[in-house]
Design an enzyme around this catalytic site. Structure first.
Site, PDB file in Angstrom:
ATOM      1  N   SER A 156      43.264  37.372  37.217  1.00 18.34           N
ATOM      2  CA  SER A 156      44.485  36.976  37.928  1.00 18.34           C
ATOM      3  C   SER A 156      45.418  38.165  38.069  1.00 18.34           C
ATOM      4  O   SER A 156      45.370  39.113  37.274  1.00 18.34           O
ATOM      5  CB  SER A 156      45.206  35.861  37.147  1.00 18.34           C
ATOM      6  N   TYR A 169      48.329  32.302  29.182  1.00 12.40           N
ATOM      7  CA  TYR A 169      47.427  32.373  30.346  1.00 12.40           C
ATOM      8  C   TYR A 169      47.226  33.820  30.776  1.00 12.40           C
ATOM      9  O   TYR A 169      46.102  34.275  30.981  1.00 12.40           O
ATOM     10  CB  TYR A 169      48.015  31.549  31.488  1.00 12.40           C
TER      11      TYR A 169
END
Length: 264
Positions: A156, A169
């Protein structure tokens, strides 16, 4: 979701880049995973879709893959469980008699206002789904991946620029970058390529399910292109990396993120 995510670019025709290949995709029931499954099918691959319990979404992915005259196997279970990962790979081999491409894509996120609010249970759950599963699925798949095979990992943009409300995350996504680079070195002599994709703000079911309406309304507006991307705009990165077009690439990360420069 309104509007619904765009999972397929209907104007894009396949060119048999993955003809007779078999791919296993975790988190393949919706979002980026679904778009990747569709694009792989358009390129001639059969796919196995691993998902948790979103049966309706998974059946829709199956329908879309079969619409391109390819086979699709649905496997439900928790990728954070190494026993399940071994069973998923075993079922894929039993169905297709081979495995050429592994896409580690399953993920979850739980926004918190501060690091103090992240409980041990949340921390373990996020790491188990987002990075432990990549280890478990890769370990299970390696015995069946031969020369020329490919492993693709979804990281990401948060791995590179961070995210104050997604600290756990983001940490898992940073771990995935290091995992990708290290595994690429480890498997180079076996001629198995390992690469990754680091999407920016992409319009997937993960967004409205984890962010408040005010955040969802403006999601993606802060990138140079001024909008969220669609899963169909990310999936071609996976096709490229899985195909012979990327035969001289390993340990690399592609960045479909709306123009944000992350130098990674």
């Amino acid at each position: 979701m309104r509007p619904a995510p765009v999972s397929e670019n209907h104007g894009r025709r396949g060119s048999r880049k993955l003809q007779r290949k078999v791919a296993l995709i975790t988190g393949g029931d919706s979002g980026i995973g679904r778009a990747v499954a569709i694009e792989f099918a358009k390129e001639g691959a059969d796919v196995a879709i691993v998902y948790l319990d979103e049966h309706r979404d998974a059946k829709e992915t199956l329908r879309l893959v079969e619409g391109h005259a390819r086979r699709c196997l649905l496997i439900d279970g928790d990728v954070g469980d190494p026993v399940f990962c071994r069973k998923a790979v075993k079922r894929t081999i039993a169905e297709f008699d081979r495995l050429d491409i592994l896409v580690n894509n399953a993920a979850e996120q739980h926004p918190q206002d501060s690091i103090e609010a992240i409980t041990p249970r949340q921390l373990e759950r996020t790491f188990r789904t987002n990075i432990f599963s990549y280890f478990y699925m890769t370990q299970a798949a390696l015995a069946h991946l031969g020369e020329g095979s490919s492993i693709l990992n979804t990281t990401s943009v948060t791995a590179y620029r961070g995210s104050p409300k997604l600290i756990d995350y983001s940490a898992t996504k940073g771990a995935i970058v290091a995992f990708t680079r290290s595994l690429a070195h480890a498997l180079s002599k076996r001629n198995i390529r390992v690469n990754g994709v680091a999407p920016g703000p992409i319009w997937t079911p993960l967004i409205p399910s984890t962010f408040p309406p005010s955040k969802v309304k403006t999601f993606g507006s802060d990138v140079p292109m001024g909008r969220a991307g669609e899963p169909a705009e990310v999936a071609p990165c996976y096709v490229f990396l899985a195909s012979e077009d990327a035969s001289y690439m390993s340990g690399q990360i592609l960045h479909p993120n709306g123009g944000e420069i992350v130098n990674g």
